[in-house]
Scaffold this motif. Structure first.
Motif, PDB file in Angstrom:
ATOM      1  N   VAL A 441     -20.951 -19.532 -17.829  1.00 32.48           N
ATOM      2  CA  VAL A 441     -20.763 -18.157 -18.308  1.00 32.48           C
ATOM      3  C   VAL A 441     -20.493 -18.120 -19.818  1.00 32.48           C
ATOM      4  O   VAL A 441     -19.962 -17.148 -20.344  1.00 32.48           O
ATOM      5  CB  VAL A 441     -19.635 -17.431 -17.534  1.00 32.48           C
ATOM      6  CG1 VAL A 441     -20.008 -17.284 -16.080  1.00 32.48           C
ATOM      7  CG2 VAL A 441     -18.302 -18.153 -17.685  1.00 32.48           C
ATOM      8  N   ALA A 442     -20.868 -19.188 -20.517  1.00 27.28           N
ATOM      9  CA  ALA A 442     -20.839 -19.244 -21.992  1.00 27.28           C
ATOM     10  C   ALA A 442     -19.441 -19.088 -22.573  1.00 27.28           C
ATOM     11  O   ALA A 442     -19.232 -18.385 -23.557  1.00 27.28           O
ATOM     12  CB  ALA A 442     -21.784 -18.202 -22.581  1.00 27.28           C
ATOM     13  N   LEU A 443     -18.461 -19.754 -21.948  1.00 23.08           N
ATOM     14  CA  LEU A 443     -17.114 -19.812 -22.515  1.00 23.08           C
ATOM     15  C   LEU A 443     -16.752 -21.269 -22.780  1.00 23.08           C
ATOM     16  O   LEU A 443     -17.046 -22.143 -21.958  1.00 23.08           O
ATOM     17  CB  LEU A 443     -16.092 -19.206 -21.547  1.00 23.08           C
ATOM     18  CG  LEU A 443     -16.085 -17.686 -21.408  1.00 23.08           C
ATOM     19  CD1 LEU A 443     -15.135 -17.262 -20.297  1.00 23.08           C
ATOM     20  CD2 LEU A 443     -15.691 -17.013 -22.717  1.00 23.08           C
ATOM     21  N   PRO A 444     -16.110 -21.567 -23.919  1.00 23.19           N
ATOM     22  CA  PRO A 444     -15.726 -22.949 -24.204  1.00 23.19           C
ATOM     23  C   PRO A 444     -14.608 -23.418 -23.268  1.00 23.19           C
ATOM     24  O   PRO A 444     -13.811 -22.603 -22.785  1.00 23.19           O
ATOM     25  CB  PRO A 444     -15.232 -22.881 -25.659  1.00 23.19           C
ATOM     26  CG  PRO A 444     -14.802 -21.471 -25.854  1.00 23.19           C
ATOM     27  CD  PRO A 444     -15.714 -20.644 -25.000  1.00 23.19           C
ATOM     28  N   SER A 445     -14.542 -24.703 -23.015  1.00 25.14           N
ATOM     29  CA  SER A 445     -13.522 -25.236 -22.103  1.00 25.14           C
ATOM     30  C   SER A 445     -12.108 -25.015 -22.641  1.00 25.14           C
ATOM     31  O   SER A 445     -11.141 -25.021 -21.878  1.00 25.14           O
ATOM     32  CB  SER A 445     -13.761 -26.727 -21.851  1.00 25.14           C
ATOM     33  OG  SER A 445     -13.758 -27.448 -23.072  1.00 25.14           O
ATOM     34  N   SER A 446     -11.976 -24.796 -23.948  1.00 28.17           N
ATOM     35  CA  SER A 446     -10.656 -24.558 -24.545  1.00 28.17           C
ATOM     36  C   SER A 446     -10.019 -23.272 -24.022  1.00 28.17           C
ATOM     37  O   SER A 446      -8.797 -23.084 -24.110  1.00 28.17           O
ATOM     38  CB  SER A 446     -10.768 -24.487 -26.071  1.00 28.17           C
ATOM     39  OG  SER A 446     -11.657 -23.451 -26.451  1.00 28.17           O
ATOM     40  N   VAL A 447     -10.838 -22.376 -23.451  1.00 28.99           N
ATOM     41  CA  VAL A 447     -10.348 -21.105 -22.903  1.00 28.99           C
ATOM     42  C   VAL A 447      -9.420 -21.357 -21.709  1.00 28.99           C
ATOM     43  O   VAL A 447      -8.564 -20.534 -21.389  1.00 28.99           O
ATOM     44  CB  VAL A 447     -11.555 -20.215 -22.490  1.00 28.99           C
ATOM     45  CG1 VAL A 447     -11.140 -19.080 -21.559  1.00 28.99           C
ATOM     46  CG2 VAL A 447     -12.217 -19.635 -23.728  1.00 28.99           C
ATOM     47  N   MET A 448      -9.559 -22.503 -21.045  1.00 25.32           N
ATOM     48  CA  MET A 448      -8.791 -22.804 -19.830  1.00 25.32           C
ATOM     49  C   MET A 448      -7.293 -22.603 -20.009  1.00 25.32           C
ATOM     50  O   MET A 448      -6.610 -22.152 -19.098  1.00 25.32           O
ATOM     51  CB  MET A 448      -9.046 -24.245 -19.378  1.00 25.32           C
ATOM     52  CG  MET A 448     -10.375 -24.480 -18.732  1.00 25.32           C
ATOM     53  SD  MET A 448     -10.438 -26.039 -17.820  1.00 25.32           S
ATOM     54  CE  MET A 448     -10.127 -27.238 -19.099  1.00 25.32           C
ATOM     55  N   ARG A 449      -6.771 -22.954 -21.177  1.00 25.42           N
ATOM     56  CA  ARG A 449      -5.322 -22.910 -21.398  1.00 25.42           C
ATOM     57  C   ARG A 449      -4.846 -21.564 -21.923  1.00 25.42           C
ATOM     58  O   ARG A 449      -3.661 -21.373 -22.168  1.00 25.42           O
ATOM     59  CB  ARG A 449      -4.916 -24.021 -22.389  1.00 25.42           C
ATOM     60  CG  ARG A 449      -5.367 -25.405 -21.970  1.00 25.42           C
ATOM     61  CD  ARG A 449      -4.869 -25.792 -20.585  1.00 25.42           C
ATOM     62  NE  ARG A 449      -5.510 -27.000 -20.079  1.00 25.42           N
ATOM     63  CZ  ARG A 449      -5.422 -27.402 -18.823  1.00 25.42           C
ATOM     64  NH1 ARG A 449      -4.741 -26.702 -17.939  1.00 25.42           N
ATOM     65  NH2 ARG A 449      -6.030 -28.516 -18.441  1.00 25.42           N
ATOM     66  N   ARG A 450      -5.755 -20.627 -22.104  1.00 27.68           N
ATOM     67  CA  ARG A 450      -5.380 -19.313 -22.619  1.00 27.68           C
ATOM     68  C   ARG A 450      -5.116 -18.336 -21.478  1.00 27.68           C
ATOM     69  O   ARG A 450      -5.374 -18.637 -20.307  1.00 27.68           O
ATOM     70  CB  ARG A 450      -6.484 -18.791 -23.552  1.00 27.68           C
ATOM     71  CG  ARG A 450      -6.637 -19.658 -24.798  1.00 27.68           C
ATOM     72  CD  ARG A 450      -7.911 -19.373 -25.546  1.00 27.68           C
ATOM     73  NE  ARG A 450      -7.883 -18.092 -26.233  1.00 27.68           N
ATOM     74  CZ  ARG A 450      -8.907 -17.600 -26.918  1.00 27.68           C
ATOM     75  NH1 ARG A 450     -10.039 -18.289 -27.010  1.00 27.68           N
ATOM     76  NH2 ARG A 450      -8.797 -16.439 -27.525  1.00 27.68           N
ATOM     77  N   PHE A 451      -4.595 -17.153 -21.841  1.00 29.81           N
ATOM     78  CA  PHE A 451      -4.258 -16.125 -20.857  1.00 29.81           C
ATOM     79  C   PHE A 451      -5.138 -14.900 -21.088  1.00 29.81           C
ATOM     80  O   PHE A 451      -5.689 -14.718 -22.182  1.00 29.81           O
ATOM     81  CB  PHE A 451      -2.766 -15.765 -20.965  1.00 29.81           C
ATOM     82  CG  PHE A 451      -1.860 -16.830 -20.415  1.00 29.81           C
ATOM     83  CD1 PHE A 451      -1.364 -16.745 -19.119  1.00 29.81           C
ATOM     84  CD2 PHE A 451      -1.514 -17.929 -21.186  1.00 29.81           C
ATOM     85  CE1 PHE A 451      -0.543 -17.739 -18.600  1.00 29.81           C
ATOM     86  CE2 PHE A 451      -0.689 -18.926 -20.682  1.00 29.81           C
ATOM     87  CZ  PHE A 451      -0.202 -18.824 -19.381  1.00 29.81           C
ATOM     88  N   PRO A 452      -5.277 -14.021 -20.061  1.00 29.15           N
ATOM     89  CA  PRO A 452      -6.176 -12.879 -20.193  1.00 29.15           C
ATOM     90  C   PRO A 452      -5.944 -12.015 -21.431  1.00 29.15           C
ATOM     91  O   PRO A 452      -6.891 -11.524 -22.036  1.00 29.15           O
ATOM     92  CB  PRO A 452      -5.904 -12.081 -18.908  1.00 29.15           C
ATOM     93  CG  PRO A 452      -5.536 -13.121 -17.909  1.00 29.15           C
ATOM     94  CD  PRO A 452      -4.748 -14.134 -18.684  1.00 29.15           C
TER      95      PRO A 452
END
Length: 567
Positions: A441-452
């Motif tokens: 879905v074109a999101l970097p893996s670094s997004v995993m640790r972020r919140f909505p």
């Protein structure tokens, strides 16, 4: 020469995260004249909403203007006192925010919230304000406005909530209206009504509109001037039709090529889809034969994955007097079959019953009467392990990415939750699966640790899509799944859904108000009005020779559909 109403000069906006400064808007300049409509388009995260919020001094979190000027009627408001900005908001600069649920107080009636804007700006008080509230809600396209003013936000559909926000934004007749995706939650006919009204205000009252949108068709049809933002900068600017007919920047060319309302076509050939369908039915039959002895077998690999029979849903609404109530028929005797490996679209105006149908199919809402069969089995009869197995096979993508993601869960935990609930994989395998889904879905893996709350609306919806695909379901129910996305990501998600359908034989129930998207993704379509199906056919037949006046009205309201553009 008319003096500019709003003049942005070399604006710089930055956010601070983990002691690092992140630039969101870089050296951006823009001019808006009285009565002019200027559209800012760009993908999610490009900085367009940040630019708009800087103008009204409502930057979220750590955001601040670090350079440049924002001149409103010749005065620099980028460095104005807080009290001066409070005085400007509402009375001179109005705002229609993007998300109706997080911008309406759930404890206050709609009418009270509109009235609050009138009182705060010294427009009207008492009974005069009450009368004006009804007029504003009618202006914004709400039928039966007097009764609706007494209801709460949870009693409104998504589109109706957005109309209430538009009424609030226009309450004080501001000189500049900042409209941040003002019609993304609206069906095309109401969208046309609202935008016609904004156009009328611009002409009659000299109200300028700064329109933030991902809909290029809407921008082409409604804006005088178009600014294209990419990575915090305006990369192309000029007359809207001129830019869309002859885009110069590679990014603008990609936007135009991806806009469904400007180039509606089915994403793959009918022959290829027929082969996928045949294979899906055969595979389902083989699987059903293997697990026929199991108590978790849901069905027999039937050709129709969903069969809805005489579905009716009746809600009880609060009456005008205390203790009184009336019955409201949201869905009235609806029946349809969803063939395995195909996409059925359900379209109609806001409040027509589309989302109610989706909830009944998912088993989240018990029908007043009628049945939903999944794979030949009545959904209402499933319990225990069989119900859990159904949940794995049937996954939703909801309309509102702000409300469907838990704000206390990280993105990693959000996507991992269905995998963990169904006992799939080790922790390491689940993490690898999450990385794979985010990449899809074109999101970097670094997004995993972020919140909505650290993501844009479009990014949140991509997370919701990734979560729905995590369990590799058989049926995906998309309730306005791409309405919050910019055209590039929208095109990417539609292609992704289409490719997954071809690879895995997935079936989709696609609830949407965007008929341009319907033509790209669906095989068959149900057109709903006031809870009833008024037209049901193949997409080609509905688009090429609609039988009902209501359907023709929906098709005629698609923004930009008649504009011929070059790439």
């Amino acid at each position: 020469m008319t003096a500019p109403l709003l003049e942005i000069k070399n604006l710089e906006v930055a956010f601070t995260s983990n002691k690092r400064t992140i630039s969101a808007v870089r050296g951006t300049s823009l001019t808006v004249y009285p009565g002019q409509t200027v559209a800012i388009v760009g993908e999610s995260g490009s900085g367009k909403s940040t630019l708009a919020h800087a103008v009204i001094d409502l930057l979220p979190g750590t955001g601040k203007v670090t350079g440049g000027q924002i001149l409103f009627e010749g005065k620099d408001v980028a460095h104005a006192k807080k009290s001066d900005m409070v005085a400007l908001r509402g009375s001179s600069i109005g705002l229609v925010p993007q998300d109706p649920m997080s911008n309406l107080n759930p404890l206050w009636k709609i009418g009270f919230q509109v009235k609050e804007a009138l009182v705060a700006n010294n427009i009207a008080k008492g009974k005069t304000a009450d009368t004006r509230v009804v007029e504003l809600l009618e202006e914004a396209g709400l039928p039966d406005a007097e009764r609706r003013a007494r209801q709460y936000p949870h009693e409104f559909s998504g589109g109706m909530r957005q109309r209430a926000l538009i009424a609030i934004g226009l309450a004080a007749r501001p000189k500049l209206l900042i409209a941040d995706e003002p019609t993304s939650a609206l069906d095309v006919t109401v969208q046309k009504q609202i935008l016609d009204h904004l156009d009328k205000l611009a002409v009659e009252l000299g109200v300028a509109v700064l329109l933030i949108t991902h809909d290029l068709g809407l921008a082409a049809e409604r804006a005088d001037h178009l600014a294209v933002m990419y990575k915090g900068q305006i990369v192309e600017s000029g007359p809207a039709l001129e830019i869309l007919k002859d885009p110069q920047h590679p990014y603008t060319q990609r936007l135009v090529a991806s806009a469904p309302s400007l180039a509606s076509r089915r994403l793959s050939s009918r022959k290829a889809r027929a082969e996928v369908r045949a294979q899906a039915v055969q595979t389902a039959a083989e699987i059903a034969a293997e697990v026929a002895a199991s108590e978790e077998a849901l069905g027999k690999g039937v050709d129709n994955v969903i069969v809805a029979k005489n579905l009716t849903q009746v809600f009880t609404l609060r009456g005008s007097r205390p203790g009184s109530s009336t019955d409201f028929v949201a869905v009235d005797d609806l029946s349809f079959d969803l063939a395995r490996g195909t996409t059925m679209a359900i379209v109609g105006e806001s409040g027509s019953g589309k989302s109610t149908v989706a909830r009944m199919v998912l088993g989240l809402l018990q029908p007043t009467s009628g049945t939903v069969e999944y794979d030949g089995v009545d959904v209402s009869t499933l319990k225990g392990k069989s119900l859990l197995a159904l949940r794995r096979q049937m996954q939703p993508i909801f309309q509102n990415p702000y409300g469907s993601l838990d704000p206390m869960y990280s993105i990693y935990r959000t996507i991992e939750e269905p995998l963990r609930t169904h006992g799939i994989g080790s922790k390491k395998e689940r993490e690898a699966r999450i990385r794979e889904l985010l990449d899809k879905v074109a999101l970097p893996s670094s997004v995993m640790r972020r919140f909505p709350n650290e993501l844009s609306g479009g990014q949140r919806q991509r997370v919701a899509v990734a979560r729905a695909l995590a369990l590799e379901p058989d049926l995906v129910i998309c309730d306005e799944a791409v309405s919050a996305l910019d055209v590039l990501v929208q095109a990417q998600i539609l292609h992704l859904l289409n490719d997954l359908q071809a690879d895995l034989g997935l079936s989709y129930l696609f609830i949407t108000h965007d008929l341009a998207v319907v033509r790209q993704i669906a095989d068959n379509v149900l057109v709903m009005q006031d809870g009833r199906v008024v037209e049901a056919s193949t997409v080609a037949q509905v688009f090429d020779s609609p039988q009902q006046e209501y359907t023709r009205r929906l098709l005629n309201a698609i923004p930009g559909a008649s504009i011929e553009l070059g790439a």
